[in-house]
Motif scaffolding. Structure first.
Motif, short mmCIF file in Angstrom:
data_model
loop_
_atom_site.label_atom_id
_atom_site.label_comp_id
_atom_site.label_asym_id
_atom_site.label_seq_id
_atom_site.Cartn_x
_atom_site.Cartn_y
_atom_site.Cartn_z
N ALA A 1 0.83 -1.21 0.00
CA ALA A 1 0.00 0.00 0.00
C ALA A 1 0.86 1.26 0.00
O ALA A 1 0.40 2.34 -0.37
CB ALA A 1 -0.93 0.00 1.21
N ASP A 2 2.12 1.11 0.42
CA ASP A 2 3.02 2.27 0.45
C ASP A 2 3.81 2.43 -0.84
O ASP A 2 4.67 3.32 -0.94
CB ASP A 2 3.99 2.15 1.63
CG ASP A 2 3.26 2.22 2.96
OD1 ASP A 2 2.19 2.86 2.99
OD2 ASP A 2 3.74 1.63 3.94
N LEU A 3 3.60 1.53 -1.78
CA LEU A 3 4.34 1.59 -3.04
C LEU A 3 3.45 2.11 -4.16
O LEU A 3 2.25 1.81 -4.20
CB LEU A 3 4.85 0.19 -3.43
CG LEU A 3 5.78 -0.49 -2.41
CD1 LEU A 3 6.09 -1.92 -2.86
CD2 LEU A 3 7.07 0.30 -2.24
N ALA A 4 4.03 2.88 -5.06
CA ALA A 4 3.29 3.31 -6.26
C ALA A 4 3.24 2.12 -7.22
O ALA A 4 4.27 1.51 -7.50
CB ALA A 4 4.01 4.48 -6.92
N THR A 5 2.04 1.78 -7.67
CA THR A 5 1.86 0.58 -8.49
C THR A 5 1.81 0.93 -9.97
O THR A 5 1.11 1.87 -10.37
CB THR A 5 0.56 -0.14 -8.09
OG1 THR A 5 0.62 -0.42 -6.69
CG2 THR A 5 0.40 -1.46 -8.85
N TYR A 6 2.56 0.19 -10.75
CA TYR A 6 2.60 0.40 -12.21
C TYR A 6 2.30 -0.90 -12.94
O TYR A 6 2.53 -1.99 -12.42
CB TYR A 6 3.99 0.89 -12.63
CG TYR A 6 4.39 2.20 -12.03
CD1 TYR A 6 4.02 3.41 -12.61
CD2 TYR A 6 5.15 2.25 -10.86
CE1 TYR A 6 4.39 4.62 -12.06
CE2 TYR A 6 5.53 3.45 -10.30
CZ TYR A 6 5.15 4.63 -10.90
OH TYR A 6 5.51 5.83 -10.35
N GLU A 7 1.82 -0.75 -14.17
CA GLU A 7 1.60 -1.92 -15.04
C GLU A 7 2.26 -1.76 -16.40
O GLU A 7 2.56 -2.74 -17.07
CB GLU A 7 0.09 -2.13 -15.26
CG GLU A 7 -0.64 -2.56 -14.00
CD GLU A 7 -2.14 -2.57 -14.22
OE1 GLU A 7 -2.59 -2.25 -15.34
OE2 GLU A 7 -2.86 -2.90 -13.26
N ASP A 8 2.49 -0.51 -16.81
CA ASP A 8 3.03 -0.25 -18.15
C ASP A 8 4.56 -0.25 -18.10
O ASP A 8 5.17 0.58 -17.42
CB ASP A 8 2.51 1.11 -18.63
CG ASP A 8 2.96 1.42 -20.05
OD1 ASP A 8 3.80 0.67 -20.60
OD2 ASP A 8 2.49 2.43 -20.61
N PRO A 9 5.21 -1.18 -18.86
CA PRO A 9 6.68 -1.24 -18.84
C PRO A 9 7.34 0.11 -19.15
O PRO A 9 8.41 0.40 -18.61
CB PRO A 9 6.99 -2.25 -19.95
CG PRO A 9 5.80 -3.14 -20.01
CD PRO A 9 4.63 -2.25 -19.70
N LEU A 10 6.72 0.94 -19.98
CA LEU A 10 7.34 2.21 -20.36
C LEU A 10 7.57 3.12 -19.16
O LEU A 10 8.45 3.98 -19.19
CB LEU A 10 6.46 2.93 -21.40
CG LEU A 10 6.30 2.21 -22.74
CD1 LEU A 10 5.25 2.91 -23.59
CD2 LEU A 10 7.62 2.15 -23.49
N GLU B 1 23.31 7.86 -23.39
CA GLU B 1 22.49 7.16 -22.39
C GLU B 1 22.35 5.71 -22.83
O GLU B 1 23.01 5.28 -23.77
CB GLU B 1 21.12 7.86 -22.24
CG GLU B 1 21.25 9.32 -21.78
CD GLU B 1 19.92 10.03 -21.64
OE1 GLU B 1 18.92 9.39 -21.28
OE2 GLU B 1 19.88 11.25 -21.90
N GLU B 2 21.47 5.00 -22.15
CA GLU B 2 21.27 3.59 -22.48
C GLU B 2 19.80 3.32 -22.80
O GLU B 2 18.93 3.93 -22.17
CB GLU B 2 21.71 2.72 -21.30
CG GLU B 2 23.17 2.87 -20.96
CD GLU B 2 23.40 2.58 -19.48
OE1 GLU B 2 23.76 1.44 -19.16
OE2 GLU B 2 23.20 3.48 -18.66
N PRO B 3 19.52 2.38 -23.73
CA PRO B 3 20.51 1.57 -24.43
C PRO B 3 21.39 2.42 -25.34
O PRO B 3 20.90 3.27 -26.07
CB PRO B 3 19.68 0.58 -25.24
CG PRO B 3 18.36 1.25 -25.42
CD PRO B 3 18.15 2.06 -24.17
N ASP C 1 14.29 -4.48 -19.24
CA ASP C 1 15.15 -3.88 -20.26
C ASP C 1 15.10 -2.35 -20.22
O ASP C 1 16.04 -1.69 -20.66
CB ASP C 1 14.77 -4.40 -21.64
CG ASP C 1 15.98 -4.48 -22.55
OD1 ASP C 1 17.04 -4.94 -22.08
OD2 ASP C 1 15.86 -4.07 -23.72
N TYR C 2 14.02 -1.78 -19.72
CA TYR C 2 13.99 -0.32 -19.57
C TYR C 2 14.77 0.10 -18.33
O TYR C 2 15.40 1.15 -18.32
CB TYR C 2 12.56 0.21 -19.50
CG TYR C 2 11.91 0.27 -20.86
CD1 TYR C 2 12.52 0.99 -21.90
CD2 TYR C 2 10.73 -0.38 -21.14
CE1 TYR C 2 11.95 1.04 -23.16
CE2 TYR C 2 10.15 -0.33 -22.39
CZ TYR C 2 10.76 0.38 -23.40
OH TYR C 2 10.21 0.42 -24.65
#
Lengths: 360, 291
Positions: free
Chosen positions: A135-144, B44-46, A186-187
């Motif tokens: 609950a204390d973490l910001a939740t994300y779903e989009d890899p970007l 920067e990366e990649p 990878d991001y």
């Protein structure tokens, strides 16, 4: 087990299947099916469906790895590695996946769990947030979104090096599918999966210091002149300054050249560094100029404590510790008041230490 | 499968440098024209060196998000992407006419369609006009207005000035603005004297830069006299020598830039379907007819 898993299995069976303890071989009008070492000869596709239905985990496992996960070799191998798929048989693995299997990748903590019908779900968070209330973490779903998180550290400072051990905390990616998981990783840490896989396959294309410097051009071409055939101590200093685990989580695999190893440790990171990065090259350009200077003899008068204080200040800056030194902790040699006192006492109005001018 | 890989400069010092690259990549991702879209950077990366191995597609359209042809597009990018067969003659360019060359990446074996930089594509003229519309908040801006396209100049690369002049000429030929002038930071005609070059009361100034940074946020505003100290900011428009200066900041931040990247790839043979039309519709109307 879903019908489409069985349908896909039957379709693929014509070419034979041998995967994670499940073997299906075409045999006349039927098949020979082997699961956990038990062999059955079955009639037709219906016979195959009947036997396969008794082993839903093996079928869904086969389906997941062939129809759900990305098939690019490095992404596939990484996902397999996350659940120990090469070492652990399907029933034991599925048991473990019920509770979740957690692996660290740099400062990422990746947990894979079984998702209902034999699929997988992935959770990704900072290693230091393993015990933080979700609950204390910001939740994300989009890899970007990982690109934005990776840009600044916890204090808001820009991170020019993605694999610096300064990844900010306070976030979690929940419910990621396999393809999204590798994309997110990878991001955060670009190309680490690809290079890790190449290394496992014995195909990591390492470019050592010499060849990397020789490739430089434009304003960076000058770095070629830093290597003057007098050994490689200067490159040891570069690696100690920039590539230590305290500065970068990649494991340095590049050396001075193909025949000459550097004297400093490359680190313990899970993923390799295959050539000096752009930060190292930029810094090397600066050092090439600075290291062209000859040493001079200067005479300073310092008390023994002042000499040690100068050393402590250099050490505190080099270790990035200055923010941790408490304002009133005058017993720390790198304390701000202590440093200001030293400057007031020992520097002249032009900023010269002990009034000794810098001679060029 | 086909992938779009965008090659941009990036920065070790400025967090905002990569933002336009991310934004344009996201615009292109959203229209689904490519199986993969990947940003890559020099700083920067990649990194350029390792971007291709993160891409699954065998067919890659590599578009430099750079303003002009020159050192980066002719030497650095092909070398770092390991396009070993590359030679600048493959583009057969006069300095602003680079199109594409098809090469094989030595480390991954992928087919790479190496495109000319975004900055010299004809569609870039439309982005400059769109930038003028954005800063004036007037979709019909033109009559009664002068337009200055600003570049670095020839200090390190003669093609840098060519790109600025190329677009200034093209926009002039549209007969949309009363006057159009190419101006430079380090050569005549200089941006310092911007008001000497225009009779119009209103002058839109668009710097032909990919991202905002030192030049567009500090140098140019101070050189033009919009402010004595960039840190105190300035109004848009600001009055200088009796002219209203509408200073737009870097053209590369204009959302329509995504269209230029797409067009580069489409010109090189990428199948982008109706993505160009969709991106144009989403990022602004194509008011300016550059054709």
């Amino acid at each position: 087990m879903q019908g489409d898993h069985l349908d896909a299995l039957v379709t693929a069976a014509a070419d034979g299947i041998a995967f994670d303890g499940l073997v299906v071989e075409p045999d006349g009008d039927g098949y020979v099916v082997e699961v956990e070492g038990d062999r059955h000869a079955v009639d037709g596709d219906d016979g195959l469906r009947t036997v396969a239905s008794d082993h839903p985990a093996y079928v869904s496992n086969w389906y997941f790895w062939h129809a759900v996960t990305p098939q690019k070799a490095d992404r596939w191998a990484f996902l397999r590695w996350l659940e120990g798929a090469e070492e652990t048989a399907v029933p034991d693995r599925y048991d473990a996946l019920k509770d979740g299997l957690t692996t660290e990748w740099g400062q990422l903590s990746i947990t894979v769990t079984q998702d209902g019908d034999g699929g997988r779900q992935y959770r990704l968070t900072h290693v230091d947030d393993g015990d933080t209330d979700p609950a204390d973490l910001a939740t994300y779903e989009d890899p970007l979104e990982a690109r934005t998180i990776a840009k600044h550290d916890d204090s808001g400072k820009y991170r020019p090096l993605k694999t610096a051990p300064t990844l900010q905390t306070g976030w979690v990616f929940e419910g990621l599918a396999a393809a999204d998981l590798v994309e997110t990783v990878d991001y955060f840490y670009p190309a680490t999966i690809a290079n890790w896989h190449r290394e496992r396959e014995g195909e990591l294309d390492v470019d050592h210091w010499r060849e990397t410097m020789e490739r430089q051009s434009g304003i960076y071409g000058v770095v070629q002149t830093w290597d003057r055939g007098k050994g490689h101590e200067h490159v040891d200093w570069v690696a100690e300054a920039c590539c230590d685990d305290s500065q970068c989580l990649k494991r340095r695999e590049w050396q001075y050249d193909d025949d000459t190893e550097l004297a400093v440790d490359g680190g313990d990171g899970e993923f390799p560094c295959r050539e000096p990065c752009s930060l190292v090259i930029s810094a090397a350009r600066r050092w090439t100029k600075l290291e062209g200077e000859e040493s001079q003899t200067y005479e300073f008068e310092l008390t023994p404590s002042e000499k040690e204080q100068v050393e402590a200040i250099v050490d505190a800056v080099a270790e990035g510790r200055t923010d941790e030194i408490r304002e009133a902790d005058v017993y720390d040699d790198a304390n701000r008041y202590r440093t200001r006192f030293l400057r007031a006492k020992r520097f002249d109005d032009d900023g010269n230490l002990c009034g000794v001018e810098t001679e060029e | 499968m086909q992938a779009l890989v965008i090659a941009a400069h990036g920065s070790h010092l400025s967090a905002g440098s990569s933002t336009p690259t991310f934004d344009h990549a996201d615009t292109i991702r959203a229209v689904g024209a490519f199986d993969e879209v990947r940003e890559s950077f020099w700083k920067e990366e990649p990194h350029f060196r390792e971007a291709l191995r993160t891409v699954d597609a065998d067919e890659v359209y590599l578009v430099p998000l750079f303003i002009s042809e020159g050192y980066f597009t002719e030497q650095v990018i092909p070398r770092e992407f390991r396009l070993d067969e590359w030679e600048p003659e493959l583009w057969d360019s006069d300095g602003t006419s680079a199109d594409t060359a098809t090469l094989t990446a030595d480390d991954t074996g992928q087919t790479v369609h190496y495109c000319g930089p975004a900055g010299t594509h004809d569609a870039m003229s439309d982005v400059i006009v769109q930038r003028a519309e954005s800063v004036t908040d007037d979709p019909d801006v033109g009559e009664g207005f002068g337009l200055a396209v600003v570049g670095h100049g020839t200090e390190r690369n003669e093609n840098s000035a060519k790109a600025v002049e190329y677009h200034a000429d093209r926009i002039d030929a549209m007969d949309r603005f009363d006057e159009v002038q190419a101006l430079f930071m380090d050569e005549d005609p200089e941006i310092d004297d911007v008001t000497d070059y225009f009779e119009s009361d209103d002058i839109v100034v668009v710097p032909l830069f990919v991202a905002d940074g030192y030049h567009t946020e500090e140098d140019i505003p101070e050189d033009m006299g919009l402010t004595d100290d960039y840190r105190t900011g300035f109004d848009v428009p600001s009055v200088v020598d009796g002219h209203r200066i509408w200073y737009s900041g870097a053209v590369g931040t204009e959302p329509l830039m995504a269209d230029v990247l797409l067009e580069r790839a489409a010109d090189a043979g990428a199948d982008v379907g109706d993505a160009i039309e969709r991106v144009k519709a989403e990022t602004g109307d194509a008011h300016a007819s550059g054709d």
